[in-house]
Scaffold this motif. Sequence first.
Motif, PDB file in Angstrom:
ATOM      1  N   LEU A 120       0.830  -1.207   0.000  1.00 36.24           N
ATOM      2  CA  LEU A 120       0.000   0.000   0.000  1.00 36.24           C
ATOM      3  C   LEU A 120       0.863   1.256   0.000  1.00 36.24           C
ATOM      4  O   LEU A 120       0.569   2.219  -0.723  1.00 36.24           O
ATOM      5  N   ILE A 121       1.933   1.239   0.792  1.00 32.66           N
ATOM      6  CA  ILE A 121       2.867   2.371   0.806  1.00 32.66           C
ATOM      7  C   ILE A 121       3.442   2.600  -0.592  1.00 32.66           C
ATOM      8  O   ILE A 121       3.537   3.734  -1.080  1.00 32.66           O
ATOM      9  N   ILE A 122       3.831   1.508  -1.271  1.00 32.60           N
ATOM     10  CA  ILE A 122       4.418   1.593  -2.616  1.00 32.60           C
ATOM     11  C   ILE A 122       3.401   2.144  -3.620  1.00 32.60           C
ATOM     12  O   ILE A 122       3.709   3.042  -4.413  1.00 32.60           O
ATOM     13  N   ILE A 123       2.185   1.621  -3.581  1.00 30.45           N
ATOM     14  CA  ILE A 123       1.145   2.065  -4.518  1.00 30.45           C
ATOM     15  C   ILE A 123       0.847   3.550  -4.338  1.00 30.45           C
ATOM     16  O   ILE A 123       0.756   4.304  -5.317  1.00 30.45           O
ATOM     17  N   LEU A 124       0.731   3.974  -3.103  1.00 30.90           N
ATOM     18  CA  LEU A 124       0.444   5.392  -2.824  1.00 30.90           C
ATOM     19  C   LEU A 124       1.599   6.285  -3.268  1.00 30.90           C
ATOM     20  O   LEU A 124       1.377   7.398  -3.761  1.00 30.90           O
ATOM     21  N   ALA A 125       2.828   5.792  -3.101  1.00 33.47           N
ATOM     22  CA  ALA A 125       3.984   6.564  -3.566  1.00 33.47           C
ATOM     23  C   ALA A 125       3.968   6.698  -5.084  1.00 33.47           C
ATOM     24  O   ALA A 125       4.265   7.768  -5.633  1.00 33.47           O
ATOM     25  N   TYR A 126       3.638   5.603  -5.780  1.00 30.84           N
ATOM     26  CA  TYR A 126       3.526   5.636  -7.241  1.00 30.84           C
ATOM     27  C   TYR A 126       2.505   6.671  -7.691  1.00 30.84           C
ATOM     28  O   TYR A 126       2.664   7.331  -8.720  1.00 30.84           O
ATOM     29  N   LYS A 127       1.458   6.809  -6.911  1.00 36.84           N
ATOM     30  CA  LYS A 127       0.398   7.750  -7.268  1.00 36.84           C
ATOM     31  C   LYS A 127       0.711   9.174  -6.835  1.00 36.84           C
ATOM     32  O   LYS A 127      -0.098  10.089  -7.040  1.00 36.84           O
ATOM     33  N   GLY A 128       1.870   9.351  -6.215  1.00 36.77           N
ATOM     34  CA  GLY A 128       2.327  10.693  -5.893  1.00 36.77           C
ATOM     35  C   GLY A 128       1.943  11.222  -4.528  1.00 36.77           C
ATOM     36  O   GLY A 128       2.161  12.395  -4.226  1.00 36.77           O
ATOM     37  N   TYR A 129       1.398  10.361  -3.662  1.00 33.62           N
ATOM     38  CA  TYR A 129       1.030  10.805  -2.322  1.00 33.62           C
ATOM     39  C   TYR A 129       2.262  10.861  -1.418  1.00 33.62           C
ATOM     40  O   TYR A 129       3.096   9.957  -1.432  1.00 33.62           O
ATOM     41  N   SER A 130       2.356  11.909  -0.622  1.00 32.61           N
ATOM     42  CA  SER A 130       3.514  12.097   0.252  1.00 32.61           C
ATOM     43  C   SER A 130       3.501  11.119   1.413  1.00 32.61           C
ATOM     44  O   SER A 130       2.461  10.868   2.030  1.00 32.61           O
ATOM     45  N   THR A 131       4.694  10.601   1.756  1.00 33.79           N
ATOM     46  CA  THR A 131       4.805   9.697   2.905  1.00 33.79           C
ATOM     47  C   THR A 131       4.512  10.426   4.215  1.00 33.79           C
ATOM     48  O   THR A 131       4.206   9.778   5.225  1.00 33.79           O
ATOM     49  N   ILE A 132       4.609  11.747   4.205  1.00 33.91           N
ATOM     50  CA  ILE A 132       4.295  12.506   5.418  1.00 33.91           C
ATOM     51  C   ILE A 132       2.840  12.270   5.822  1.00 33.91           C
ATOM     52  O   ILE A 132       2.495  12.243   7.011  1.00 33.91           O
ATOM     53  N   ILE A 133       1.978  12.064   4.826  1.00 33.54           N
ATOM     54  CA  ILE A 133       0.562  11.783   5.087  1.00 33.54           C
ATOM     55  C   ILE A 133       0.297  10.286   5.132  1.00 33.54           C
ATOM     56  O   ILE A 133      -0.386   9.772   6.030  1.00 33.54           O
ATOM     57  N   THR A 134       0.855   9.553   4.159  1.00 33.48           N
ATOM     58  CA  THR A 134       0.509   8.129   4.039  1.00 33.48           C
ATOM     59  C   THR A 134       1.150   7.267   5.119  1.00 33.48           C
ATOM     60  O   THR A 134       0.542   6.273   5.556  1.00 33.48           O
TER      61      THR A 134
END
Length: 459
Positions: free
Chosen positions: A13-27
């Motif tokens: 899920l972390i990887i998918i969200l990163a691919y979609k451009g979501y910041s790790t600060i939020i995710t």
Amino acid sequence: MIGMIGLILSLSLIIILAYKGYSTIITAPLVALLTVLIIGGESSTHLMVHYTEIYMGGFSNFVKNYFPIFLTGAIFAKLMEEVMYAKSIANFITNNLGKDKTILAVVLAGALLTYGGVSLFTVAFVLYPIANVLFKESNIPKRLIPGTIALGAFTFTMTALPGTPEIQNVIPMRYFGTDTFSAPLIGIVASLLMLTLGMTWLTYRVKKAELNLEGYGNHFIENSNIDSKDPPNIFVALAPILIIFTSNLFFSKVFYKLIDGSYLNKYNLTLDNVSGTWSVIISIVIAISFIILLNFKKISNLNNVINGGISNSFLPLLSSSAIVGYGSVIKSLPVFITLQSIILHISSNPIVSEALSVNIICGITASASGGLTITLDSLAHTFIAMSNTLNISPQIMHRIASLASGGLDTLPHNGAVITTLAICGLTHKDSYKDIFITSVLIPIFVTTIIVIVTSIYYT
């Protein structure tokens, strides 16, 4: 078994969200808490404790320990960019090696900038416009630029070369009481291997493209006026990097070896725990002061430049801290104990265990600094105890930890990878293969060789 599946889903899920451009600060905090709900067992009812105490505890501890490094490094990088020292270094290397050495020129320029303390993100911004023009003039496919930048900035000068002030070489000092020059022979050998193998791969890729009659490609040259201003003299431009190197060497190897550090006892510290970090901070501050004094009249708005550096430090720092916070939550769950046990039981040799642990956790977090901190927070005391029984020096453990942090960290969802591709205007499909070879496969191969040889020596 359910816990391991849940952990894999969490990482996916972390990887998918990163691919979609979501910041790790939020995710990172959201996924961490979701993971607790799914596989946390009894602790799943204590979500707010996991957030405010465990997640934020790991987050804030990373900020406390490394904010000065990120801050001074970012200001230094901004000043190097503002007074055109970075451009001078890059131009000098590329101009003197010639068009037939375009790949090597870009790699060496990136390596020198990174070794001088310029952040990986800044190196990508500085090198890309120069590399873009050189690749066009040499008719080398543009798709090879990201892999070339990765070799110069994301590999040997980040983890292996003795004295590098990059954070991946700074973090182990706090745990092993070492300095940035630890195990210099291993570092130099590893650096030469990474550089040689990386250049061999990229040269092969260029020749293969030539045989296929593939040129630069149909791409727009965004910064064709990069030489519109003459950069400063190369010797002046190199001076801040030389200052960082010599100052770091002096403070870590001479000054802090001569003074009495007993006053640190009341803080539950020793001079060995902090002198390495202090040496790097002081050295970068001296280099910053040198640049400002030498260019005070040339810098149009010093306040804006410094503020720009401060702003540039926040995102990498907070992103790494968020990953460390995520790791702190994972570390508190029963599944982490299982994972830790599996890794530690692969080998009784601390060198092997450390290399595996660091690389796997860095891959899980897609962050060399974050994964390295999480691993050493959990296991440094175990590695030290294991290494003491075999008379393995802390310097060796430092270098192995630093080397191992560079490998799986640059998987596709790594922030530096995504940023570099965006700067170059390319996609993962275009260029990630070369990034993978130069910054994942080769560093892991070299680290494996070093681990095998070192382990044999100590057994």
